[in-house]
Design an enzyme around this catalytic site. Structure first.
Site, PDB file in Angstrom:
ATOM      1  N   CYS A 143       0.845  -1.198   0.000  1.00  0.00           N
ATOM      2  CA  CYS A 143       0.000   0.000   0.000  1.00  0.00           C
ATOM      3  C   CYS A 143       0.881   1.249   0.000  1.00  0.00           C
ATOM      4  O   CYS A 143       1.766   1.387   0.836  1.00  0.00           O
ATOM      5  CB  CYS A 143      -0.888   0.002   1.237  1.00  0.00           C
ATOM      6  SG  CYS A 143      -1.802   1.536   1.430  1.00  0.00           S
ATOM      7  N   CYS A 182      -0.763   5.773   7.385  1.00  0.00           N
ATOM      8  CA  CYS A 182      -2.056   5.328   7.884  1.00  0.00           C
ATOM      9  C   CYS A 182      -1.860   4.442   9.106  1.00  0.00           C
ATOM     10  O   CYS A 182      -0.896   3.716   9.211  1.00  0.00           O
ATOM     11  CB  CYS A 182      -2.745   4.550   6.777  1.00  0.00           C
ATOM     12  SG  CYS A 182      -4.274   3.738   7.232  1.00  0.00           S
ATOM     13  N   CYS A 205      -3.182  -0.547   9.161  1.00  0.00           N
ATOM     14  CA  CYS A 205      -2.444  -1.822   9.128  1.00  0.00           C
ATOM     15  C   CYS A 205      -1.125  -1.643   9.882  1.00  0.00           C
ATOM     16  O   CYS A 205      -0.567  -0.554   9.913  1.00  0.00           O
ATOM     17  CB  CYS A 205      -2.109  -2.209   7.686  1.00  0.00           C
ATOM     18  SG  CYS A 205      -3.543  -2.541   6.656  1.00  0.00           S
ATOM     19  N   CYS A 212      -8.304   1.439  -0.613  1.00  0.00           N
ATOM     20  CA  CYS A 212      -7.689   0.783   0.533  1.00  0.00           C
ATOM     21  C   CYS A 212      -7.668  -0.705   0.208  1.00  0.00           C
ATOM     22  O   CYS A 212      -8.721  -1.308  -0.025  1.00  0.00           O
ATOM     23  CB  CYS A 212      -8.542   1.045   1.771  1.00  0.00           C
ATOM     24  SG  CYS A 212      -8.096  -0.011   3.163  1.00  0.00           S
ATOM     25  N   GLN A 250     -19.368  -9.135  11.943  1.00  0.00           N
ATOM     26  CA  GLN A 250     -17.945  -9.366  11.692  1.00  0.00           C
ATOM     27  C   GLN A 250     -17.539  -8.768  10.343  1.00  0.00           C
ATOM     28  O   GLN A 250     -18.285  -8.873   9.380  1.00  0.00           O
ATOM     29  CB  GLN A 250     -17.653 -10.864  11.684  1.00  0.00           C
ATOM     30  CG  GLN A 250     -17.927 -11.548  13.017  1.00  0.00           C
ATOM     31  CD  GLN A 250     -16.808 -11.354  14.026  1.00  0.00           C
ATOM     32  OE1 GLN A 250     -15.797 -10.723  13.739  1.00  0.00           O
ATOM     33  NE2 GLN A 250     -17.006 -11.873  15.217  1.00  0.00           N
ATOM     34  N   TYR A 299     -22.550 -13.184  25.179  1.00  0.00           N
ATOM     35  CA  TYR A 299     -22.018 -12.133  24.294  1.00  0.00           C
ATOM     36  C   TYR A 299     -22.402 -12.443  22.843  1.00  0.00           C
ATOM     37  O   TYR A 299     -21.537 -12.521  21.971  1.00  0.00           O
ATOM     38  CB  TYR A 299     -20.500 -12.036  24.408  1.00  0.00           C
ATOM     39  CG  TYR A 299     -19.967 -11.939  25.820  1.00  0.00           C
ATOM     40  CD1 TYR A 299     -19.811 -10.689  26.423  1.00  0.00           C
ATOM     41  CD2 TYR A 299     -19.614 -13.074  26.541  1.00  0.00           C
ATOM     42  CE1 TYR A 299     -19.304 -10.589  27.715  1.00  0.00           C
ATOM     43  CE2 TYR A 299     -19.118 -12.978  27.829  1.00  0.00           C
ATOM     44  CZ  TYR A 299     -18.962 -11.736  28.412  1.00  0.00           C
ATOM     45  OH  TYR A 299     -18.456 -11.645  29.690  1.00  0.00           O
ATOM     46  N   GLU A 353     -26.951 -10.951  25.393  1.00  0.00           N
ATOM     47  CA  GLU A 353     -26.164  -9.844  24.833  1.00  0.00           C
ATOM     48  C   GLU A 353     -26.637  -8.562  25.504  1.00  0.00           C
ATOM     49  O   GLU A 353     -27.819  -8.394  25.777  1.00  0.00           O
ATOM     50  CB  GLU A 353     -26.411  -9.828  23.308  1.00  0.00           C
ATOM     51  CG  GLU A 353     -26.242  -8.515  22.596  1.00  0.00           C
ATOM     52  CD  GLU A 353     -24.805  -8.019  22.582  1.00  0.00           C
ATOM     53  OE1 GLU A 353     -23.883  -8.809  22.336  1.00  0.00           O
ATOM     54  OE2 GLU A 353     -24.628  -6.814  22.850  1.00  0.00           O
ATOM     55  N   CYS A 391     -10.966 -12.279  21.040  1.00  0.00           N
ATOM     56  CA  CYS A 391     -10.293 -11.344  20.129  1.00  0.00           C
ATOM     57  C   CYS A 391      -9.081 -10.737  20.814  1.00  0.00           C
ATOM     58  O   CYS A 391      -8.449  -9.834  20.283  1.00  0.00           O
ATOM     59  CB  CYS A 391     -11.263 -10.265  19.654  1.00  0.00           C
ATOM     60  SG  CYS A 391     -12.015  -9.349  20.984  1.00  0.00           S
TER      61      CYS A 391
HETATM   62  N1  SAH Z   1     -20.697 -13.275  19.035  1.00  0.00           N
HETATM   63  C1  SAH Z   1     -20.997 -12.100  18.268  1.00  0.00           C
HETATM   64  C2  SAH Z   1     -20.547 -10.796  18.928  1.00  0.00           C
HETATM   65  C3  SAH Z   1     -19.209 -10.759  19.584  1.00  0.00           C
HETATM   66  S1  SAH Z   1     -18.648  -9.137  19.994  1.00  0.00           S
HETATM   67  C4  SAH Z   1     -20.428 -12.217  16.865  1.00  0.00           C
HETATM   68  O1  SAH Z   1     -19.569 -13.059  16.586  1.00  0.00           O
HETATM   69  O2  SAH Z   1     -20.873 -11.479  15.989  1.00  0.00           O
HETATM   70  C5  SAH Z   1     -18.930  -9.064  21.725  1.00  0.00           C
HETATM   71  C6  SAH Z   1     -20.353  -8.693  22.100  1.00  0.00           C
HETATM   72  O3  SAH Z   1     -20.454  -8.658  23.514  1.00  0.00           O
HETATM   73  C7  SAH Z   1     -20.819  -7.314  21.615  1.00  0.00           C
HETATM   74  O4  SAH Z   1     -21.999  -7.493  20.878  1.00  0.00           O
HETATM   75  C8  SAH Z   1     -21.087  -6.538  22.923  1.00  0.00           C
HETATM   76  O5  SAH Z   1     -22.189  -5.663  22.825  1.00  0.00           O
HETATM   77  C9  SAH Z   1     -21.382  -7.644  23.891  1.00  0.00           C
HETATM   78  N2  SAH Z   1     -21.171  -7.388  25.334  1.00  0.00           N
HETATM   79  C10 SAH Z   1     -20.257  -6.578  25.922  1.00  0.00           C
HETATM   80  N3  SAH Z   1     -20.309  -6.693  27.258  1.00  0.00           N
HETATM   81  C11 SAH Z   1     -21.292  -7.586  27.558  1.00  0.00           C
HETATM   82  C12 SAH Z   1     -21.816  -8.133  28.771  1.00  0.00           C
HETATM   83  N4  SAH Z   1     -21.340  -7.771  29.964  1.00  0.00           N
HETATM   84  N5  SAH Z   1     -22.803  -9.051  28.674  1.00  0.00           N
HETATM   85  C13 SAH Z   1     -23.296  -9.433  27.467  1.00  0.00           C
HETATM   86  N6  SAH Z   1     -22.839  -8.946  26.294  1.00  0.00           N
HETATM   87  C14 SAH Z   1     -21.855  -8.029  26.327  1.00  0.00           C
END
Ligand code: SAH
Length: 465
Positions: A78, A84, A87, A165, A289, A318, A339, A414
Site C-alpha cells: 500500500c 495510515c 495496518c 484501501c 464481523q 455475548y 447480549e 479477540c
Molecule cells: N458473538 C458475536 C458478537 C461478539 S462481539 C459475533 O460473533 O458477531 C462481543 C459482544 O459482547 C458485543 O456485541 C457486545 O455488545 C457484547 N457485550 C459486551 N459486554 C457484555 C456483557 N457484559 N454481557 C453481554 N454482552 C456483552
C-alpha cells in the site's frame, strides 16, 4: 518492583536483536531484559538503534541502520501504509504474519495464563489476505477548500484523502468514491472537528459477501441533510447492488462515529448476508464481523469444538445479533443467547425467524447477570460459548461457569491476553484447556482471534506463579 532502566535517552544500542512484535507492530529488543520498542524492525532482524524515550517499564528507539533483514520482510504494497494507522504489518509477508501471530498467542498464554505445553495450532489464515473487509467507514473533512475523506493520519486527527484501501472490498472503495464525489458536487459542507460546524461527518458502507447487497450510511452533524433528493438520485443511479441508504445524525462533539438518530432515506432498513447456511439481516447499527470469509472459519471451529450431537442445551454469552447462536442452533437441541445491547437482541430474534429456527431464545442484559438468573431457574448448559469484547469475561460469569460446570466451554477470543487470564481462572476451578486454534480475521494487522476448547475435568490445575 520498579525496574531501573539500564539505558538512557539518546544512547545507542550498537547491535540490537529483535525478537517479537508489539500489538502496534513495533519490533521488541531487550537491554538486560528491559524492552525497547522500535518501529519498522521485524523479529530475527538486527540493527543499530538510537534510544529516543525511556519510560518506567519500557522505552522507544529508532532504527538507525538495519544490519540484517528478516526473510519475511517485504515492500509494503500500500502506497500510504507508513502514514495510515490501519495496518501494522504490511512490511511482512503473510507467511511471516501468521508465524508471528501464532507465537504471540502461545507466548501470552504462557506468560499470563501460565499455560505451558498447550497445543496451539498454526493460525488458520486466508488464501488471499487482501480486499477482505466488508465494511468501510471514513471521516470527511475540508482541506484547501476541497472535500476529502479517508483516514486519520497516525496519532493525529488530520484526514488523509484516500481513493482506495487494499484491505477493503473493491466495491467499498467504489461506493466511498461515488458518495464523496456526489457530496462534493452538491456542495454538502464537510464537518469541521475544531469548530464543530459543517454537515457531513462520516461515510460508511457495508457490502454483503454472499448477496452483494450494498448499504450506504451518511452521518451528519445536522438533522437536515441538504440536497437529500439529488443525493439519493445520484447514488441509486450510479451504485449497482445498492439496497439501502441510511441517514444517521450525530450532533455531539465526540469520536464516536454514529449518533442515536437513524432513518432510512431510501430502500430497505437492512441488507442480507449468509455465513454457511445461516442468513442474517444487518442494519446500520448492527455489529457484524468485518471479514465474513474468515468468520465462517472461526464459527466452524467453534462448532467443531462444541461437538454437538443434537441433544445439548447451549448458552451463547455475548451473542451480538445471534450469529454464533444460530450457527450452533443448527446442531443443538436448544440455544440460549445473551447480549447487553437490546437492539442487537431484537436483530437476533429477527434473524432466528428469518431462518425459521425455533430452538433459540434470546435475552438482553449483562451475561454475568442473566446467566446466573437462568441457572437459578434451572437452565443449565451442556456447552457454554463465550465471545466477549477485548476486556474478556466478567469474573462473575467465570464464577457462574464454575458452579454450573458445563461439560464444555468454547471460548472465542479477540484478545489473547484476556483469554489467558480467564483460562487461568477456569483451570484453577477444575477445567482443562485442550486446544487453542488461532484464526486470522484481520490480515495485515496485529489482531488475532483464537478459539479455545475447554473441558470439565474436576481437579483444579494449580499454576506455579
Ligand atoms: N458473538 C458475536 C458478537 C461478539 S462481539 C459475533 O460473533 O458477531 C462481543 C459482544 O459482547 C458485543 O456485541 C457486545 O455488545 C457484547 N457485550 C459486551 N459486554 C457484555 C456483557 N457484559 N454481557 C453481554 N454482552 C456483552
Amino acid at each position: 518492583m520498579k525496574r531501573i532502566a539500564p539505558i538512557t535517552k539518546n544512547e545507542y544500542i550498537e547491535e540490537a536483536h529483535f525478537e517479537d512484535l508489539t500489538h502496534d507492530g513495533n519490533g521488541v529488543t531487550k537491554v538486560d531484559g528491559f524492552p525497547i520498542f522500535v518501529p519498522d524492525a521485524l523479529p530475527g532482524e538486527t540493527g543499530r538503534v538510537k534510544v529516543v524515550k525511556v519510560g518506567k517499564g519500557f522505552g522507544f528507539g529508532r532504527l538507525v541502520e538495519r544490519h540484517s533483514d528478516s526473510p519475511f520482510r517485504q515492500e509494503p504494497p500500500c502506497p500510504i501504509y507508513s502514514e495510515c494507522g490501519g495496518c501494522q504489518i504490511q512490511h511482512m509477508t503473510y507467511e511471516g504474519q501468521l508465524q508471528v501471530k501464532e507465537k504471540n498467542v502461545r507466548d501470552v498464554l504462557e506468560r499470563i495464563g501460565k499455560l505451558r505445553d498447550l497445543p496451539v495450532n498454526p493460525v488458520l489464515g486466508m488464501e488471499e489476505p487482501w480486499r477482505y473487509r466488508n465494511k468501510a467507514q471514513v471521516p470527511v473533512g475540508l482541506q484547501d477548500g476541497r472535500l476529502v475523506a479517508g483516514f486519520y493520519q497516525k496519532r493525529s486527527h488530520e484526514i488523509i484523502d484516500m481513493d482506495h484501501c487494499i484491505i477493503q472490498y473493491e466495491k467499498n472503495d467504489e461506493v466511498i468514491q461515488k458518495v464523496k464525489d456526489l457530496c462534493a458536487d452538491l456542495g454538502i459542507q464537510p464537518y469541521n472537528e475544531q469548530s464543530h460546524k459543517g454537515v457531513l461527518r462520516h461515510i460508511m458502507t457495508r457490502t454483503a459477501f454472499t448477496t452483494g447487497e450494498v448499504m450506504v450510511v451518511i452521518v451528519t452533524r445536522t438533522k437536515a441533510l441538504p440536497h437529500k433528493e439529488e443525493l439519493i438520485k445520484g447514488l441509486t443511479q450510479s451504485i449497482s447492488g445498492l439496497k439501502s441508504i441510511v441517514h444517521n445524525v450525530n450532533g455531539k462533539r465526540t469520536n464516536v462515529i454514529m449518533g442515536d438518530d437513524t432513518r432510512v432515506l431510501w430502500g430497505e432498513e437492512v441488507i442480507h448476508d449468509s455465513i454457511g447456511d445461516v442468513k442474517f439481516a444487518i442494519s446500520a447499527r448492527s455489529f457484524y464481523q468485518v471479514n465474513p470469509e474468515q468468520t465462517k472459519v472461526l464459527y466452524d471451529q467453534a462448532l467443531a469444538y462444541a461437538d454437538l450431537q443434537g441433544e445439548e442445551t447451549v448458552i451463547d454469552a455475548y451473542c451480538g445479533i445471534g450469529t454464533i447462536s444460530l450457527f450452533l442452533a443448527q446442531k443443538a437441541k436448544k440455544v440460549y443467547g445473551v447480549e447487553i445491547v437490546p437492539q442487537a437482541i431484537e436483530d437476533a430474534r429477527k434473524n432466528a425467524a428469518l431462518n425459521g429456527m425455533d430452538n433459540v431464545e434470546f435475552e438482553a442484559g449483562p451475561a454475568e447477570v442473566v446467566i446466573p438468573a437462568w441457572y437459578e431457574k434451572g437452565i443449565k448448559a451442556d456447552v457454554l460459548v463465550v465471545d466477549p469484547p477485548r476486556k474478556g469475561c466478567d469474573e462473575a460469569l467465570l464464577n457462574t461457569i464454575l458452579s454450573m460446570k458445563p461439560k464444555k466451554v468454547v471460548y472465542v477470543s479477540c484478545n489473547p491476553a484476556t483469554l489467558a487470564r480467564d483460562l487461568k481462572i477456569l483451570e484453577a476451578g477444575g477445567y482443562r484447556t485442550k486446544e487453542v486454534q488461532p484464526v486470522d480475521m484481520f490480515p495485515q494487522t496485529m489482531h488475532c482471534e483464537a478459539v479455545a476448547r475447554i473441558e470439565w475435568e474436576g481437579d483444579p490445575h494449580v499454576s506455579d506463579d
